[in-house]
Design a protein around this motif. Structure first.
Motif, PDB file in Angstrom:
ATOM      1  N   ILE A   1       1.611   0.754  -4.627  1.00 14.05           N
ATOM      2  CA  ILE A   1       0.570  -0.675  -4.101  1.00 14.05           C
ATOM      3  C   ILE A   1       1.405  -1.388  -3.408  1.00 14.05           C
ATOM      4  N   ALA A   2       2.397  -2.378  -3.796  1.00 18.38           N
ATOM      5  CA  ALA A   2       2.903  -3.561  -3.375  1.00 18.38           C
ATOM      6  C   ALA A   2       3.658  -3.201  -1.892  1.00 18.38           C
ATOM      7  N   THR A   3       4.501  -1.894  -1.256  1.00 20.03           N
ATOM      8  CA  THR A   3       4.952  -1.411  -0.423  1.00 20.03           C
ATOM      9  C   THR A   3       4.068  -0.961   0.914  1.00 20.03           C
ATOM     10  N   ARG A   4       3.206  -0.804   0.439  1.00 19.87           N
ATOM     11  CA  ARG A   4       1.567  -0.446   1.993  1.00 19.87           C
ATOM     12  C   ARG A   4       1.603  -1.237   2.403  1.00 19.87           C
ATOM     13  N   ALA A   5       1.523  -2.037   2.271  1.00 17.38           N
ATOM     14  CA  ALA A   5       1.277  -3.345   3.070  1.00 17.38           C
ATOM     15  C   ALA A   5       2.591  -3.535   4.247  1.00 17.38           C
TER      16      ALA A   5
ATOM     17  N   LEU B   1      10.046  15.317  11.229  1.00 15.46           N
ATOM     18  CA  LEU B   1       8.553  15.297  10.600  1.00 15.46           C
ATOM     19  C   LEU B   1       9.692  13.589   9.378  1.00 15.46           C
ATOM     20  N   VAL B   2       8.708  13.051   9.739  1.00 18.48           N
ATOM     21  CA  VAL B   2       8.509  11.828   9.086  1.00 18.48           C
ATOM     22  C   VAL B   2       7.071  11.268   9.122  1.00 18.48           C
ATOM     23  N   MET B   3       7.305  10.833   6.901  1.00 21.05           N
ATOM     24  CA  MET B   3       6.216  10.861   6.166  1.00 21.05           C
ATOM     25  C   MET B   3       6.165   9.342   5.892  1.00 21.05           C
ATOM     26  N   CYS B   4       4.914   8.469   6.001  1.00 21.88           N
ATOM     27  CA  CYS B   4       5.361   6.830   5.592  1.00 21.88           C
ATOM     28  C   CYS B   4       3.448   7.085   5.126  1.00 21.88           C
ATOM     29  N   HIS B   5       3.309   5.792   4.209  1.00 25.66           N
ATOM     30  CA  HIS B   5       2.309   5.484   3.497  1.00 25.66           C
ATOM     31  C   HIS B   5       1.864   4.012   3.687  1.00 25.66           C
ATOM     32  N   PRO B   6       1.269   3.340   5.290  1.00 26.25           N
ATOM     33  CA  PRO B   6       0.656   2.399   5.056  1.00 26.25           C
ATOM     34  C   PRO B   6      -0.466   2.698   4.742  1.00 26.25           C
ATOM     35  N   GLY B   7      -0.851   0.967   4.219  1.00 25.59           N
ATOM     36  CA  GLY B   7      -1.824   0.531   3.745  1.00 25.59           C
ATOM     37  C   GLY B   7      -2.028  -1.085   3.663  1.00 25.59           C
ATOM     38  N   HIS B   8      -3.415  -1.433   3.639  1.00 26.87           N
ATOM     39  CA  HIS B   8      -3.840  -2.009   3.615  1.00 26.87           C
ATOM     40  C   HIS B   8      -4.685  -2.888   1.793  1.00 26.87           C
ATOM     41  N   ILE B   9      -4.124  -3.275   1.232  1.00 26.03           N
ATOM     42  CA  ILE B   9      -4.359  -2.832  -0.003  1.00 26.03           C
ATOM     43  C   ILE B   9      -6.210  -3.646  -0.747  1.00 26.03           C
ATOM     44  N   ASP B  10      -6.956  -2.831  -1.668  1.00 31.48           N
ATOM     45  CA  ASP B  10      -7.923  -3.041  -2.029  1.00 31.48           C
ATOM     46  C   ASP B  10      -7.485  -3.185  -4.130  1.00 31.48           C
ATOM     47  N   ASP B  11      -8.202  -3.303  -4.450  1.00 32.03           N
ATOM     48  CA  ASP B  11      -9.395  -2.994  -5.655  1.00 32.03           C
ATOM     49  C   ASP B  11      -8.829  -1.619  -5.818  1.00 32.03           C
ATOM     50  N   GLU B  12      -9.295  -1.339  -5.665  1.00 28.43           N
ATOM     51  CA  GLU B  12      -9.819   0.793  -5.236  1.00 28.43           C
ATOM     52  C   GLU B  12      -8.372   0.803  -5.701  1.00 28.43           C
ATOM     53  N   LEU B  13      -6.481   0.590  -4.630  1.00 22.86           N
ATOM     54  CA  LEU B  13      -5.678   1.064  -4.762  1.00 22.86           C
ATOM     55  C   LEU B  13      -5.575   1.038  -6.059  1.00 22.86           C
TER      56      LEU B  13
END
Length: 276
Positions: free
Chosen positions: A248-252, A229-241
């Motif tokens: 934060i920065a690495t999610r994008a 199992l490989v975990m990851c933490h993607p995301g589009h950055i928003d003010d709430e994050l």
């Protein structure tokens, strides 16, 4: 021989931006699992969209005991109505029976919130910041899964791996070794209760925006376990994050790398049930 592995995004429902990123990657077939924070307000309006991926990806509970507000009162653990930092949670869980009782209650509420929204049990359980392996928390997690769900139907993430494999990958080695050490014994405790677990884990990241996450992702497939199992933490950055989480920065960057990711020859992204 094809090596199958679960690629799981953490933190669904933490924020709108993180959730939209995960939904996009699920639609592209770039993920095979995601864990949801059911204590977050976004869960209620995003659960139906996530539920559309039932049968195509593993949808689980990302147990959250350290971010934002719990679903019910926790006078010892969260006296001001906000969940504590990881270190404070670990101390409370290890030293206070009252805290452990409150934690068990919150685990039940978060599982129930998943069940109510999707009309079924989660496919798996894991923990934000790996809280599910902590002394004083892991016992409550194991008991809740064993009590609520038929044997073998819900799997539990084991964030341990061998020191040799962790060193071979060469990514956040110290951090991964600490997490693996915290998880010692979880596998045997789960299996004794009939709870399946992954065998092999990677994805621990230094969350350094100067790194090439695409390269790290390939390194996470070095020395894979038998049910990796490989975990990851993607995301589009928003003010709430920015208000909620230090990552934060690495999610994008992770989102972009995952959207372009093609498993190397001999590897395939798969659901947990396909690993065996």
């Amino acid at each position: 021989m094809t090596i199958r592995f679960v690629l799981c995004a953490d933190d669904f429902a933490m924020t709108e931006g993180v959730s939209r990123s995960i939904l996009e990657l699920l639609a592209l077939g770039k993920l095979s699992a995601t864990g949801a924070m059911t204590n977050r307000p976004h869960w209620q309006h995003l659960a139906t969209e996530l539920g559309s991926f039932s049968g195509r990806a593993d949808l689980g509970l990302h147990l959250n005991l350290t971010c934002a507000a719990p679903l019910g009162p926790m006078q010892r653990v969260a006296p001001a109505g906000m969940l504590p930092r990881l270190g404070d949670l670990a101390r409370a869980a290890a030293t206070s029976a009252a805290a452990r009782a409150e934690i068990a209650g919150e685990i039940g509420r978060q599982l129930e919130a998943f069940e109510d929204a999707l009309g079924r049990a989660p496919d798996f359980v894991d923990g934000h910041q790996h809280v599910h392996v902590l002394p004083g928390v892991r016992g409550a997690v194991l008991r809740a899964i064993q009590r609520r769900y038929p044997e073998g139907t819900v799997y539990l993430r084991d964030p341990a791996d061998s020191a040799r494999a962790i060193r071979q990958r060469g990514v956040a080695v110290g951090k991964a070794l600490v997490i693996a050490g915290l998880a010692v014994g979880l596998r045997s405790q789960a299996l004794r209760r009939g709870i399946p677990v992954n065998r092999g884990f990677s994805g621990v990241s230094p969350f350094d925006s100067e790194r090439d996450f695409g390269a790290d992702l390939r390194h996470f497939l070095i020395a894979p376990g038998a049910a990796h199992l490989v975990m990851c933490h993607p995301g589009h950055i928003d003010d709430e994050l920015a208000r909620l989480d230090p990552v934060i920065a690495t999610r994008a960057l992770e989102h972009a790398a995952l959207a372009a990711f093609v498993p190397p020859p001999g590897f395939r992204i798969a659901r947990f049930s396909e690993l065996f």
